[in-house]
Design a protein around this motif. Structure first.
Motif, short mmCIF file in Angstrom:
data_model
loop_
_atom_site.label_atom_id
_atom_site.label_comp_id
_atom_site.label_asym_id
_atom_site.label_seq_id
_atom_site.Cartn_x
_atom_site.Cartn_y
_atom_site.Cartn_z
N ARG B 154 0.83 -1.20 0.00
CA ARG B 154 0.00 0.00 0.00
C ARG B 154 0.87 1.25 0.00
O ARG B 154 0.60 2.22 -0.72
N VAL B 155 1.91 1.22 0.83
CA VAL B 155 2.69 2.44 0.99
C VAL B 155 3.56 2.69 -0.25
O VAL B 155 3.76 3.83 -0.65
N VAL B 156 4.05 1.63 -0.88
CA VAL B 156 4.85 1.80 -2.08
C VAL B 156 3.98 2.39 -3.21
O VAL B 156 4.37 3.33 -3.90
N VAL B 157 2.78 1.85 -3.35
CA VAL B 157 1.88 2.36 -4.39
C VAL B 157 1.51 3.82 -4.09
O VAL B 157 1.50 4.68 -4.99
N ALA B 158 1.23 4.10 -2.82
CA ALA B 158 0.87 5.48 -2.46
C ALA B 158 2.02 6.44 -2.77
O ALA B 158 1.81 7.51 -3.34
N LEU B 159 3.24 6.06 -2.40
CA LEU B 159 4.40 6.92 -2.68
C LEU B 159 4.59 7.07 -4.20
O LEU B 159 4.91 8.16 -4.68
N ALA B 160 4.38 5.98 -4.94
CA ALA B 160 4.55 6.05 -6.40
C ALA B 160 3.56 7.04 -7.00
O ALA B 160 3.93 7.87 -7.83
N PHE B 161 2.30 6.96 -6.55
CA PHE B 161 1.30 7.90 -7.10
C PHE B 161 1.60 9.33 -6.67
O PHE B 161 1.45 10.27 -7.45
N ALA B 162 2.04 9.49 -5.41
CA ALA B 162 2.33 10.84 -4.92
C ALA B 162 3.45 11.48 -5.75
O ALA B 162 3.33 12.60 -6.23
N TYR B 163 4.54 10.72 -5.93
CA TYR B 163 5.66 11.28 -6.69
C TYR B 163 5.35 11.35 -8.18
O TYR B 163 5.83 12.22 -8.88
N GLY B 164 4.53 10.40 -8.65
CA GLY B 164 4.17 10.40 -10.07
C GLY B 164 3.53 11.71 -10.50
O GLY B 164 3.74 12.19 -11.61
N GLY B 165 2.75 12.31 -9.60
CA GLY B 165 2.12 13.59 -9.92
C GLY B 165 3.15 14.68 -10.16
O GLY B 165 2.99 15.51 -11.07
N PHE B 166 4.21 14.66 -9.36
CA PHE B 166 5.26 15.67 -9.56
C PHE B 166 6.09 15.36 -10.80
O PHE B 166 6.46 16.26 -11.55
N GLU B 167 6.37 14.06 -10.99
CA GLU B 167 7.16 13.70 -12.18
C GLU B 167 6.38 14.03 -13.45
O GLU B 167 6.96 14.35 -14.47
N ALA B 168 5.05 13.93 -13.39
CA ALA B 168 4.24 14.27 -14.57
C ALA B 168 4.52 15.71 -14.98
O ALA B 168 4.69 16.00 -16.18
N GLU B 169 4.57 16.60 -14.00
CA GLU B 169 4.84 18.00 -14.33
C GLU B 169 6.27 18.18 -14.83
O GLU B 169 6.54 19.02 -15.69
N THR B 170 7.20 17.38 -14.28
CA THR B 170 8.58 17.44 -14.78
C THR B 170 8.64 17.00 -16.23
O THR B 170 9.27 17.66 -17.07
N PHE B 171 7.95 15.91 -16.55
CA PHE B 171 7.94 15.43 -17.94
C PHE B 171 7.27 16.45 -18.85
O PHE B 171 7.75 16.72 -19.96
#
Lengths: 248, 283
Positions: B154-171
């Motif tokens: 649960r926590v790995v998926v949550a962290l992945a989604f949390a950071y994914g939002g920031f990486e989306a803006e980076t991309f």
């Protein structure tokens, strides 16, 4: 072969509006196969926009365009197919900086034409030879001069075996001493029978290579005639005014 | 001794100001950090308490590294997809990606982790069981329970989604930083949008966003400490457990901070090395 060859490009009543600005306001043109048409005019006259509509880089507001008998519509497959037949050379070269000159020329051959790596490479080297810089095959664009970059860009377009070549002010971003090397390549291409539409400010090229000169202003065609007539005996007052400003 | 003039034994061509200038340019922060590192390493080797605490925390290192690497890889993947959605002209993709980014950016990561673990996972389990019940009314399929989803997942998926939002803006920023002419040149050669993205735009964009991507890897390592709130036994959780049992705070926290600092330093150097290797075109 027909006695009257089928036109390579037919443009009927083309309009293109950017917001409230009418960049192109009802332009009709025909380019026969193997002919060179040069479009000149002051900046903002809509000449580049006409060119960019031919391969659908700009989506026309109105009017119809046929390329090699195929009507341009919004159908994406058609557009990609037509683009592969229409080579384009840009003012800013637009080489892919992360690829070598050779890779720039092989990429679309591989992905669009589905040629084998060996074929694509052989053709790329032929085209580099044709534009006179075979020794730059493995060099990145950043290490080439402007004139060399533009010649690679021409080779990249030619490697697709296009039926038409479009040039959008190909020498405007070049240092003066590099203009000739690019124009020479274009002259050779014109002599080889390529159908070309060239937007340029190079009047020398228009005089020497064009079969027809089109003068545009404010989104419409002001005058359209053979180069001799255009430069020696222009009919329209606006044309004479433009020529007097640029030919000194 | 203190009254001795500073330039009593001047080296040729050296003045007091030059010596001071040279001293002030030394990376004192690094020297101090190295000294602290040497001190703590010495303590681990020679002090029984420190070596005992180190032994405790060491059990969490693998979890910390695993959570960081796995969550980061998924975050970059989500970021790539989200970033492509953010620059897409397709209104459905654009709006989905933008909704994702806006939610992620507006909710604290800690809250996101709780939300994912205790709201979304139970909801998903319920949904699965409901679907299972529809497919097989006897109820043989409807046997999932919340305990089937381990906290670390649960926590790995949550962290992945949390950071994914920031990486989306980076991309997105990386893709938009590549001039319009590159896409036009690729399209004018007959390449499709997808081909142009894959072979022309993304290879250039990714080189450009390597520095922020690398920084976020280091940030992920630090934020992996948040997994301790769900009881996942990373180094932070091991430290908390030990402190709760022993009330020995300073050496434990010294050791915990030292472990994070050494890992982030190593990671930063690795990231820098990769950047200089990949950041240039060929030659």
């Amino acid at each position: 072969m027909d006695a009257t060859p089928q036109p390579m490009i037919v443009i009927k009543n083309l309009t293109k509006h950017f917001g409230r600005v009418k960049a192109v306001d009802g332009v009709s043109l025909t380019v026969e196969a193997g002919k060179v048409m040069v479009i000149i005019g002051p900046s903002g006259s809509g000449k580049s926009t006409v060119l960019r509509c031919i391969n659908h880089l700009e989506v026309p507001t109105g009017g119809e365009i046929w390329v090699d008998g195929i009507k341009l519509t919004h159908n994406r497959k058609d557009i990609n197919a037509i683009r592969a037949e229409v080579g384009m050379v840009f003012q800013q070269f637009n080489l892919f900086p992360h690829l070598t000159a050779l890779e720039n020329i092989t990429l679309a051959q591989r992905t669009v034409r589905k040629r084998s790596e060996a074929d694509a490479r052989r053709i790329a080297l032929q085209q580099l030879e044709r534009v006179g810089i075979p020794e730059k095959a493995d060099v990145y664009p950043g290490q080439l001069s402007g004139g060399q970059q533009q010649r690679v860009a021409i080779a990249r377009a030619l490697a697709m075996n296009p039926k038409i070549m479009l040039f959008d002010e190909p020498t405007s971003a070049l240092d003066p001493e590099m203009i000739k090397e690019v124009l020479d390549v274009m002259q050779d291409l014109a002599r080889s029978g390529m159908t070309m539409v060239v937007v340029t400010h190079e009047m020398g090229f228009a005089k020497n290579a064009a079969d027809e000169v089109v003068f545009m202003d404010h989104g419409v065609i002001v005058e359209r005639c053979a180069p001799d007539e255009f430069f020696d005996n222009p009919r329209e007052a606006r044309t004479r005014q433009f020529l007097s400003q640029i030919l000194r | 001794m203190a009254s001795e003039p500073a330039h009593a034994t001047p080296a040729p061509g050296t003045s007091q100001a030059q010596v001071l200038g040279r001293l002030s340019r030394l990376p004192w922060w690094l020297i101090l950090m190295l000294l602290a590192g040497v001190f703590l390493t010495y303590q681990i080797v020679n002090d029984d308490l420190y070596s005992f605490i180190f032994g405790k925390l060491r059990q969490g290192i693998l979890t910390t590294v695993l959570v960081t690497v796995v969550a980061y890889l998924f975050a970059v993947l989500l970021g790539l997809i989200g970033g492509l959605g953010r620059v897409s002209k397709n209104p459905v993709l654009y709006n989905l990606a933008t909704l994702y980014v806006q939610i992620i950016r507006g909710v604290p990561i800690l809250v996101q982790i709780f939300y994912f673990a205790f709201v979304l996972v139970p909801a998903l389990v319920g949904l699965l069981n409901w679907v299972g019940g529809l497919v097989d009314p006897q109820g043989a399929l409807a046997t999932f329970s919340n305990q089937d989803v381990p906290m670390i997942v649960r926590v790995v998926v949550a962290l992945a989604f949390a950071y994914g939002g920031f990486e989306a803006e980076t991309f997105r920023a990386g893709i938009e930083s590549i001039g319009k002419g590159q896409m036009e040149a690729a399209r004018s050669l007959g390449m499709s949008y997808v081909q142009a993205m894959r072979y022309v735009i993304l290879p250039q964009a990714i080189r450009r966003i390597l520095p922020p991507l690398g920084n976020d890897f280091v940030s992920m390592l630090k934020d992996s400490s948040l997994v301790s709130v769900l009881g996942v036994r990373d180094i932070t959780q091991e430290a908390r457990l030990y402190m709760a049992a022993s009330f020995i705070y300073p050496p434990t926290l010294n050791m915990l901070a030292f472990l994070y600092l050494s890992m982030t330093l190593i990671l930063s150097l690795a990231v820098k090395w990769i950047e200089t290797r990949m950041g240039r075109y060929g030659h």
